[in-house]
Enzyme design. Structure first.
Site, short mmCIF file in Angstrom:
data_model
loop_
_atom_site.label_atom_id
_atom_site.label_comp_id
_atom_site.label_asym_id
_atom_site.label_seq_id
_atom_site.Cartn_x
_atom_site.Cartn_y
_atom_site.Cartn_z
N GLY A 15 30.42 116.54 -63.63
CA GLY A 15 29.67 116.79 -64.87
C GLY A 15 30.30 117.91 -65.68
N ARG A 34 19.49 120.88 -62.72
CA ARG A 34 18.22 121.17 -62.03
C ARG A 34 18.11 122.66 -61.67
NH1 ARG A 34 17.30 118.60 -56.17
NH2 ARG A 34 19.29 119.68 -55.93
N SER A 129 36.15 107.26 -62.50
CA SER A 129 37.12 107.63 -61.46
C SER A 129 38.16 108.59 -62.01
CB SER A 129 37.82 106.40 -60.90
OG SER A 129 38.76 106.83 -59.92
N LYS A 183 33.35 99.70 -59.99
CA LYS A 183 33.72 101.01 -59.44
C LYS A 183 33.65 100.99 -57.91
CE LYS A 183 34.81 105.22 -58.80
NZ LYS A 183 34.01 106.34 -58.49
N HIS A 186 36.72 99.31 -56.75
CA HIS A 186 37.82 100.28 -56.96
C HIS A 186 37.89 101.22 -55.75
CE1 HIS A 186 38.96 104.41 -58.01
NE2 HIS A 186 39.78 103.93 -58.93
N ASN A 187 36.74 101.74 -55.34
CA ASN A 187 36.74 102.68 -54.22
C ASN A 187 37.10 101.99 -52.90
OD1 ASN A 187 35.79 104.40 -56.18
ND2 ASN A 187 34.23 105.32 -54.91
N GLU A 190 40.70 101.87 -52.85
CA GLU A 190 41.15 103.25 -52.60
C GLU A 190 41.08 103.57 -51.09
OE1 GLU A 190 39.00 106.15 -55.09
OE2 GLU A 190 38.92 107.45 -53.34
P1 NBP Z 1 27.30 115.89 -56.61
O1 NBP Z 1 27.34 114.48 -56.15
O2 NBP Z 1 27.52 116.96 -55.61
O3 NBP Z 1 25.91 116.13 -57.33
C1 NBP Z 1 25.59 117.40 -57.80
C2 NBP Z 1 24.61 117.36 -58.95
O4 NBP Z 1 23.47 116.56 -58.64
C3 NBP Z 1 24.12 118.76 -59.21
O5 NBP Z 1 24.06 118.94 -60.59
C4 NBP Z 1 22.73 118.75 -58.58
O6 NBP Z 1 21.84 119.70 -59.10
C5 NBP Z 1 22.31 117.35 -58.94
N1 NBP Z 1 21.12 116.90 -58.21
C6 NBP Z 1 20.93 116.65 -56.91
BR1 NBP Z 1 22.20 116.86 -55.61
N2 NBP Z 1 19.70 116.24 -56.63
C7 NBP Z 1 19.06 116.23 -57.80
C8 NBP Z 1 17.74 115.90 -58.16
N3 NBP Z 1 16.87 115.46 -57.28
N4 NBP Z 1 17.40 116.04 -59.46
C9 NBP Z 1 18.29 116.48 -60.36
N5 NBP Z 1 19.57 116.78 -60.09
C10 NBP Z 1 19.94 116.66 -58.82
O7 NBP Z 1 28.29 116.18 -57.84
P2 NBP Z 1 29.66 115.50 -58.26
O8 NBP Z 1 30.65 115.53 -57.16
O9 NBP Z 1 29.99 116.12 -59.56
O10 NBP Z 1 29.30 113.97 -58.50
C11 NBP Z 1 28.36 113.54 -59.48
C12 NBP Z 1 28.26 112.02 -59.39
O11 NBP Z 1 29.54 111.47 -59.70
C13 NBP Z 1 27.90 111.51 -58.00
O12 NBP Z 1 27.13 110.35 -58.12
C14 NBP Z 1 29.25 111.17 -57.39
O13 NBP Z 1 29.16 110.18 -56.40
C15 NBP Z 1 30.00 110.67 -58.61
N6 NBP Z 1 31.46 110.82 -58.56
C16 NBP Z 1 32.04 111.90 -57.98
C17 NBP Z 1 33.43 112.01 -57.97
C18 NBP Z 1 34.11 113.22 -57.35
O14 NBP Z 1 35.35 113.19 -57.28
N7 NBP Z 1 33.38 114.25 -56.95
C19 NBP Z 1 34.21 111.02 -58.58
C20 NBP Z 1 33.59 109.95 -59.20
C21 NBP Z 1 32.21 109.86 -59.19
P3 NBP Z 1 21.68 121.12 -58.39
O15 NBP Z 1 22.81 121.95 -58.90
O16 NBP Z 1 20.37 121.60 -58.83
O17 NBP Z 1 21.74 120.90 -56.90
#
Ligand code: NBP
Length: 473
Positions: A15, A34, A129, A183, A186-187, A190
């Site tokens: 994000g 949050r 991705s 997606k 894709h994974n 991967e």
């Molecule tokens: P995370 O998957 O670790 O999620 C973190 C975010 O989710 C934080 O902002 C957290 O808020 C929020 N969150 C959670 Br946990 N529970 C919540 C709830 N009940 N209500 C509101 N917010 C909530 O972060 P990420 O790695 O940036 O991935 C974000 C999404 O993108 C995921 O679905 C992930 O699978 C996908 N994704 C990730 C990657 C990668 O390389 N990391 C690549 C592609 C897609 P908080 O700060 O208050 O805990």
């Protein structure tokens, strides 16, 4: 105060980088997380001096956005995504658009599209991705949902996406959960490629006795070839070369041999099983992670279960030439991962009425995403030439590769078997290719058994109809 163009919920790794990307491309933004302290930290740190503001609650967040609102959720898939949707819905108005950029299960997205559109909101389920760097500099994005909802955010996504020679790495994928389905696959691909490279590393280390830098040199060679040049080979080279600053030894050798997973590989395999698609190389990579997680059992089993001594008799070929025999095996297994993933997409497209455009999917994977590779240019071309291609390996360029490299793959798998080394992706690729190129398989006998014990009947090759035999008189 003027309202922001774009809203982002969820300041995790993805994000944070995506909102910086949107802002850099001219979209003033408002962020909500949050845990508010993360928002404050972000605004003081990477978000400072930019057209990005923060909101401490969802009402303030929604009120800060111009209408129709464009809101990207980047939160954990599953319950967290449902929680955000439930909490924000009371503040949304007709025409507002929610985009789920997380790795949601495609059936969850199907449900959410229906629920949200019933309330006259737009909803897009979008696979993203590229990891942190891709999110910042330009990811590959796979948006699915109603076309009119996509049209409302196309200008934003086109600017944010990675760019390759024939356009941005984003396109409208199709209706419902199709974006998240693509997606997921894709994974799955991967997972396959990562495991294949890990198997090649293991063979170079344990059979050829090479050190990290020597193996990295082979990866560097492979990364210059038409068949293997890719982001994953590039980062494998970097991972192999990295040294521990404390003692100068290879860091990779200190990493616990347990690979994690978050669900998308599993969903790929489950979908394939449900749809009758054959994805053995991808399945083998998933099982490789499962086996890796059984560390304590494996430690115990090594003391009890015997195996052959490692045979060093095989010659993978000169390191300076990228070890051609091993390269044969890695190329074919990599091609099989893509072929199986694309085949799953083809079958799902019919089953779920997604009307997936295979050349377009290959095109948006050419940049920004984790499986970006030079091979995707050939995959795109193969589907452009023949949009109804039943399997990528039947395309002339790919079939030539299979015919040239199959003996090499067989020799490598035989060497691993002789040495008692696991090569799940390489060996399942060999079985996949040998099955696929065999017009008559031994399942005639399986049918005979089924008819014998369960009167399931069978078809014959020499006459039309359905037959049953009293096998045991
Ligand atoms: P995370 O998957 O670790 O999620 C973190 C975010 O989710 C934080 O902002 C957290 O808020 C929020 N969150 C959670 Br946990 N529970 C919540 C709830 N009940 N209500 C509101 N917010 C909530 O972060 P990420 O790695 O940036 O991935 C974000 C999404 O993108 C995921 O679905 C992930 O699978 C996908 N994704 C990730 C990657 C990668 O390389 N990391 C690549 C592609 C897609 P908080 O700060 O208050 O805990």
């Amino acid at each position: 105060m003027s309202k922001a163009h774009f809203g982002l919920i969820g300041l995790g790794v993805m994000g944070e980088n995506l909102v910086l990307n949107a802002e850099r491309n001219g979209f003033s933004s408002v962020v909500y997380n949050r845990t508010y302290s993360k928002t404050e930290e972000f605004l003081k740190g990477r978000g400072s001096g930019k057209s990005i503001t923060g909101a401490s609650d969802l009402k303030e967040f929604v009120d800060s956005l111009e209408r129709p609102r464009r809101i990207l959720m980047m939160v954990k898939a599953g319950k967290a995504t449902d929680a955000v949707i439930n909490n924000i819905s009371p503040y949304l108005e007709e025409g507002d658009l929610l985009i789920d950029g997380g790795n949601s299960e495609f059936r969850d997205t199907e449900r959410r599209v229906l629920e949200l559109e019933r309330k006259s909101f737009g909803y897009i389920g979008m696979g993203v991705s590229g990891g942190a760097k891709g999110a910042l500099e330009g990811p590959s994005m796979m948006p699915g949902g109603t076309k009119s909802s996509y049209d409302a955010i196309e200008s934003l996504l086109v600017k944010m996406a990675a760019q390759v020679e024939d356009g941005p790495c984003v396109t409208y994928i199709g209706p419902g959960g199709s974006g998240h389905f693509v997606k997921t696959v894709h994974n799955g691909i991967e997972y396959g490629i990562e495991q294949i490279l890990a198997e090649a590393y293991d063979l170079m280390k344990r059979v050829a006795g090479m050190n990290g830098d020597q193996i990295a040199d082979v990866m560097a060679y492979w990364n210059k070839t038409e068949e293997l040049c890719s982001y994953l080979v590039e980062i494998t080279e970097a991972c192999l070369r990295a040294k521990d600053q404390n003692d100068g030894t290879y860091i990779v050798e200190k990493i616990m041999d347990k690979a994690g997973q978050k669900g998308t590989g599993l969903w790929t395999v489950v979908s394939a099983l449900e749809l009758g698609a054959s994805v053995p190389t991808i399945y083998a990579s998933l099982n490789g992670r499962v086996m890796s997680s059984m560390k304590s059992q494996r430690v115990q089993a090594e003391k009890i279960l015997d195996g052959p001594a490692i045979s060093h008799s095989i010659d993978f070929g000169s390191q300076l030439n990228g070890m051609p025999l091993l390269m044969d095996a890695v190329v074919l297994a990599t091609m099989a991962s893509y072929a199986q993933g694309m085949d799953l997409l083809r079958i799902a497209s019919v089953e779920y009425n997604y009307d997936l455009k295979m050349p377009a999917i290959a095109q948006i994977w050419k940049g920004g995403c984790i499986i970006r590779s030079r091979l995707l240019k050939h995959i795109q071309f193969a589907y452009e030439q023949n949009p109804s291609l039943s399997n990528l390996l039947l395309d002339s360029w790919f079939s030539e590769q299979v015919n040239d490299r199959l003996p090499g793959l067989a020799k490598v798998v035989a060497c691993a078997a002789k040495s008692g080394l696991p090569v799940p992706c390489l060996s399942s690729t060999l079985d996949y290719l040998n099955s696929y190129r065999t017009a008559r398989l031994p399942q005639n006998l399986v049918q005979a058994m089924r008819d014998c014990f369960g009167s399931h009947t069978y078809e014959r090759v020499d006459m039309e109809g359905t037959f049953h035999t009293e096998w045991i008189k």
